[in-house]
Design an enzyme around this catalytic site. Structure first.
Site, PDB file in Angstrom:
ATOM      1  CD1 TRP A 152      -0.257  -1.654   3.056  1.00 60.84           C
ATOM      2  CD2 TRP A 152       0.634   0.380   3.303  1.00 60.84           C
ATOM      3  NE1 TRP A 152       0.536  -1.693   4.180  1.00 60.84           N
ATOM      4  CE2 TRP A 152       1.104  -0.447   4.349  1.00 60.84           C
ATOM      5  CE3 TRP A 152       1.072   1.708   3.265  1.00 60.84           C
ATOM      6  CZ2 TRP A 152       1.978  -0.004   5.332  1.00 60.84           C
ATOM      7  CZ3 TRP A 152       1.950   2.160   4.242  1.00 60.84           C
ATOM      8  CH2 TRP A 152       2.390   1.307   5.258  1.00 60.84           C
ATOM      9  CG  ASN A 153       5.154   1.240   0.162  1.00 57.60           C
ATOM     10  OD1 ASN A 153       4.680   0.397  -0.609  1.00 57.60           O
ATOM     11  ND2 ASN A 153       6.441   1.334   0.365  1.00 57.60           N
ATOM     12  CB  ALA A 178      -2.186  -3.395  -0.055  1.00 56.04           C
ATOM     13  N   GLY A 229       6.387  -6.537  -0.617  1.00 56.10           N
ATOM     14  CA  GLY A 229       5.720  -6.436   0.681  1.00 56.10           C
ATOM     15  C   GLY A 229       6.710  -6.763   1.788  1.00 56.10           C
ATOM     16  CB  SER A 230       6.164  -7.453   5.337  1.00 59.59           C
ATOM     17  OG  SER A 230       5.312  -8.575   5.262  1.00 59.59           O
ATOM     18  CD  GLU A 249      12.483  -6.209  -5.647  1.00 53.75           C
ATOM     19  OE1 GLU A 249      13.074  -5.438  -4.872  1.00 53.75           O
ATOM     20  OE2 GLU A 249      13.076  -6.832  -6.556  1.00 53.75           O
ATOM     21  CB  CYS A 283      10.973  -0.807   0.738  1.00 52.18           C
ATOM     22  SG  CYS A 283      11.175  -0.239  -0.950  1.00 52.18           S
ATOM     23  CD  GLU A 382      10.359  -2.174   6.436  1.00 56.21           C
ATOM     24  OE1 GLU A 382       9.552  -3.095   6.635  1.00 56.21           O
ATOM     25  OE2 GLU A 382      10.699  -1.805   5.297  1.00 56.21           O
TER      26      GLU A 382
HETATM   27  P1  NAD Z   1       2.477  -7.069   3.651  1.00 57.64           P
HETATM   28  O1  NAD Z   1       3.486  -8.127   3.455  1.00 57.64           O
HETATM   29  O2  NAD Z   1       1.679  -7.070   4.901  1.00 57.64           O
HETATM   30  O3  NAD Z   1       1.430  -7.049   2.463  1.00 57.64           O
HETATM   31  C1  NAD Z   1       1.843  -6.973   1.107  1.00 57.64           C
HETATM   32  C2  NAD Z   1       0.798  -7.629   0.239  1.00 57.64           C
HETATM   33  O4  NAD Z   1       0.781  -9.026   0.529  1.00 57.64           O
HETATM   34  C3  NAD Z   1      -0.610  -7.124   0.464  1.00 57.64           C
HETATM   35  O5  NAD Z   1      -1.272  -7.036  -0.772  1.00 57.64           O
HETATM   36  C4  NAD Z   1      -1.228  -8.207   1.314  1.00 57.64           C
HETATM   37  O6  NAD Z   1      -2.626  -8.258   1.157  1.00 57.64           O
HETATM   38  C5  NAD Z   1      -0.558  -9.444   0.748  1.00 57.64           C
HETATM   39  N1  NAD Z   1      -0.514 -10.603   1.660  1.00 57.64           N
HETATM   40  C6  NAD Z   1      -0.586 -10.604   3.014  1.00 57.64           C
HETATM   41  N2  NAD Z   1      -0.507 -11.866   3.475  1.00 57.64           N
HETATM   42  C7  NAD Z   1      -0.391 -12.681   2.404  1.00 57.64           C
HETATM   43  C8  NAD Z   1      -0.257 -14.089   2.247  1.00 57.64           C
HETATM   44  N3  NAD Z   1      -0.232 -14.924   3.297  1.00 57.64           N
HETATM   45  N4  NAD Z   1      -0.135 -14.579   0.992  1.00 57.64           N
HETATM   46  C9  NAD Z   1      -0.142 -13.773  -0.082  1.00 57.64           C
HETATM   47  N5  NAD Z   1      -0.275 -12.419   0.013  1.00 57.64           N
HETATM   48  C10 NAD Z   1      -0.387 -11.885   1.244  1.00 57.64           C
HETATM   49  O7  NAD Z   1       3.260  -5.694   3.469  1.00 57.64           O
HETATM   50  P2  NAD Z   1       2.682  -4.230   3.570  1.00 57.64           P
HETATM   51  O8  NAD Z   1       2.532  -3.896   5.006  1.00 57.64           O
HETATM   52  O9  NAD Z   1       1.520  -4.085   2.670  1.00 57.64           O
HETATM   53  O10 NAD Z   1       3.859  -3.391   2.895  1.00 57.64           O
HETATM   54  C11 NAD Z   1       4.914  -2.866   3.608  1.00 57.64           C
HETATM   55  C12 NAD Z   1       6.145  -3.720   3.416  1.00 57.64           C
HETATM   56  O11 NAD Z   1       6.485  -3.764   2.030  1.00 57.64           O
HETATM   57  C13 NAD Z   1       7.360  -3.141   4.093  1.00 57.64           C
HETATM   58  O12 NAD Z   1       8.057  -4.161   4.738  1.00 57.64           O
HETATM   59  C14 NAD Z   1       8.167  -2.565   2.952  1.00 57.64           C
HETATM   60  O13 NAD Z   1       9.539  -2.437   3.198  1.00 57.64           O
HETATM   61  C15 NAD Z   1       7.876  -3.524   1.867  1.00 57.64           C
HETATM   62  N6  NAD Z   1       8.151  -2.909   0.567  1.00 57.64           N
HETATM   63  C16 NAD Z   1       9.222  -3.358  -0.158  1.00 57.64           C
HETATM   64  C17 NAD Z   1       9.534  -2.758  -1.366  1.00 57.64           C
HETATM   65  C18 NAD Z   1      10.680  -3.224  -2.190  1.00 57.64           C
HETATM   66  O14 NAD Z   1      10.727  -2.866  -3.365  1.00 57.64           O
HETATM   67  N7  NAD Z   1      11.616  -3.971  -1.648  1.00 57.64           N
HETATM   68  C19 NAD Z   1       8.753  -1.713  -1.839  1.00 57.64           C
HETATM   69  C20 NAD Z   1       7.672  -1.289  -1.079  1.00 57.64           C
HETATM   70  C21 NAD Z   1       7.365  -1.908   0.118  1.00 57.64           C
END
Ligand code: NAD
Length: 483
Positions: A152-153, A178, A229-230, A249, A283, A382
């Site tokens: 979502w960021n 997200a 994501g995370s 990522e 991130c 983080e």
């Molecule tokens: P998150 O991992 O909670 O969610 C990311 C996505 O994964 C969402 O769409 C969520 O609905 C989905 N998801 C959640 N559980 C899942 C599962 N069990 N199986 C499949 N999909 C699932 O992360 P967030 O809080 O939305 O985003 C923030 C994180 O993203 C931070 O850690 C940030 O550093 C990272 N991020 C990384 C980059 C990069 O390029 N490296 C860029 C942006 C954000």
């Protein structure tokens, strides 16, 4: 907003918008008000989307590269035309100020144009062989159906990093955005649809990641995964999708190192931008600053001055330069990290607390902390919020120890006038990107981006032709000459 005036958003599957009976609320983080009803899709929906992507794939891959490139250009044009509308939704739903939202949407159109250019240049090779009867060549083919799951960021730009190269190279996609930024996903999908993309090439399934995301990554008809994501979710997806090619990522906790010979004005500005832009939900953010003890005070004062220049408030208000955090989970984590640091002896130079008086519990002041120590959570984890924690070091060895003391390895900044020292740190720290004399956030969409091996920051590289290569299969074909 009265519940009867709230818009109900839909999934986009096989070229059609469809309702889902079960819904979840879309919330404006600046006010806490419900602003939308969103599908809380189930596994059946996700499976139908995979089936739609599967049945569209062969015909899409059979189109000429030039045809697919032209479609990417058409999508870019539609995104440009819809920019004000997409940016308004992005700002309201994500919380970023309009200027940042508008810039993000402009970059999304650029992403489609870049993919259109690069795909036309992508080719294979002919290779020499020991066997003189053989002509050997390689070609790049789409992998098939991609699962794309995004955070979502940057809910417009990050999806485009996969959608554009994915379709340009002939894949079809099931995209799970997200939940807290699903409205803007619909706006982006509407622009893509308006360009005339054939049905089933991109399918949007809104819902909880643990349900719909989980279903698609493990689905036998899904051939590749693009996930941002995370680290915790990335780990789970790697297990569920084991054996499939994947781009992961993940998170970061980028140190920005500032040595005693650095240009402090430059370092302070870069550290502040990297921590306060997008309310620190980046991130590649300035996760922590490691500064030589002799310059901690003047550096902290400069960063604090930038922090105090931000106008925190509703992103729709003119003059707001920092909006709320996106959701209660991230707001709670930011407050916990700051409270934990203060309780353990960190000094608040500026900020330090939530500002619910501004409209919701999502507002957090731009914050600068000194006296941060290695064991504090704010150093180890983080934070993903508008906070600059500063740790002091006495010499290069200690700086290196602090820099290496992290599970993450995404983006790093190093400020020094000593090029040998800069290179030593750049070459030693296991991160995907090290920016010398710039902050951790510098990157452009055609350059390599990703986590360092052996860290929790991810697998693979996004950026320009690297994403096109990652989302395609290298096939070798040999031809035997008859004598
Ligand atoms: P998150 O991992 O909670 O969610 C990311 C996505 O994964 C969402 O769409 C969520 O609905 C989905 N998801 C959640 N559980 C899942 C599962 N069990 N199986 C499949 N999909 C699932 O992360 P967030 O809080 O939305 O985003 C923030 C994180 O993203 C931070 O850690 C940030 O550093 C990272 N991020 C990384 C980059 C990069 O390029 N490296 C860029 C942006 C954000």
């Amino acid at each position: 907003m009265a519940l009867d005036t709230i818009e109900t958003f839909q999934n986009f599957i096989a070229g059609a918008w469809e309702d889902h009976a079960d819904t979840m609320p879309g919330i404006n983080p600046a006010t806490g008000d419900q602003i939308a009803r969103l599908p809380r899709s189930d596994r059946t929906c996700a499976n139908r989307a995979v089936a739609a992507a599967s049945s569209a794939q062969a015909a899409w891959a059979a189109r000429s590269v030039f045809d697919r490139a032209a479609m990417c250009v058409a999508i870019a044009t539609k995104i440009d035309e819809a920019r004000p509308r997409i940016a308004r939704t992005l700002s309201m739903e994500q919380g970023k100020p309009m200027a940042q939202a508008t810039g993000e949407v402009a970059k999304a159109a650029d992403g489609f144009r870049l993919a259109s250019e690069l795909v036309k240049q992508m080719g294979g090779q002919t290779l020499p062989a020991e066997d003189p009867s053989k002509l050997v060549m390689t070609l790049r083919q789409p992998r098939g159906v991609y699962a794309v799951i995004t955070p979502w960021n940057y809910p417009v730009n990050i999806p485009v990093e996969y959608l554009a190269p994915g379709i340009a190279t002939g894949n079809t996609i099931v995209w799970v955005p997200a939940p807290t930024t699903s409205m803007v996903a619909v706006e982006l999908m509407r622009a893509i649809e308006a360009a005339g993309l054939p049905e089933g090439v991109i399918n949007l399934v809104i819902g909880e990641g643990a349900t719909v995301g989980d279903e698609i990554v493990a689905h036998p008809d899904v051939n590749g995964i693009g996930f941002t994501g995370s680290a915790a979710t990335g780990q789970r997806i790697a297990e569920r999708g084991a054996g499939k090619p994947m781009l992961l990522e993940l998170g970061g906790n980028g140190p920005v190192l500032v040595f005693e010979d650095a240009d402090l004005d430059r370092a302070a500005l870069a550290a502040a931008n990297g921590a306060f832009s997008n309310a620190g939900q980046i991130c590649a953010a300035t996760g922590r600053v490691l500064a030589h003890r002799s310059i901690v005070e003047p550096l902290a004062a400069r960063i604090a001055k930038h922090a105090e220049g931000y106008v925190l408030g509703d992103p729709r208000h003119q003059g707001t330069t920092m909006g709320p955090l996106n959701n209660p989970k991230v707001a709670a984590k930011v407050a916990e990290h700051v409270d934990d640091a203060i309780a353990a002896g960190a000094i608040v130079v500026t900020g330090g607390k939530a500002r619910p008086d501004l409209g919701s519990a999502m507002f957090f002041e731009p914050t600068v902390l000194t006296g941060v120590t290695p064991t504090m959570r704010i150093n180890k984890e983080e934070t993903f919020g508008p906070v600059v924690p500063i740790l002091a070091f006495d010499d290069d060895d200690e700086a290196m120890r602090l820099a290496l003391d992290s599970d993450y390895g995404l983006c790093v900044g190093v400020f020094t006038e000593n090029i040998s020292r800069a290179l030593r740190f750049a070459e030693t720290i296991p991160a995907g990107i090290v920016n010398i004399n710039d902050g951790s956030t510098y990157w452009e969409i055609h350059l390599p981006f990703g986590g360092g091996s052996g860290t929790r920051s991810g697998v693979g590289r996004l950026g320009g032709r690297l994403t096109l290569e990652a989302m395609t299969e290298l096939k070798m074909i040999t031809i035997t000459r008859k004598p």
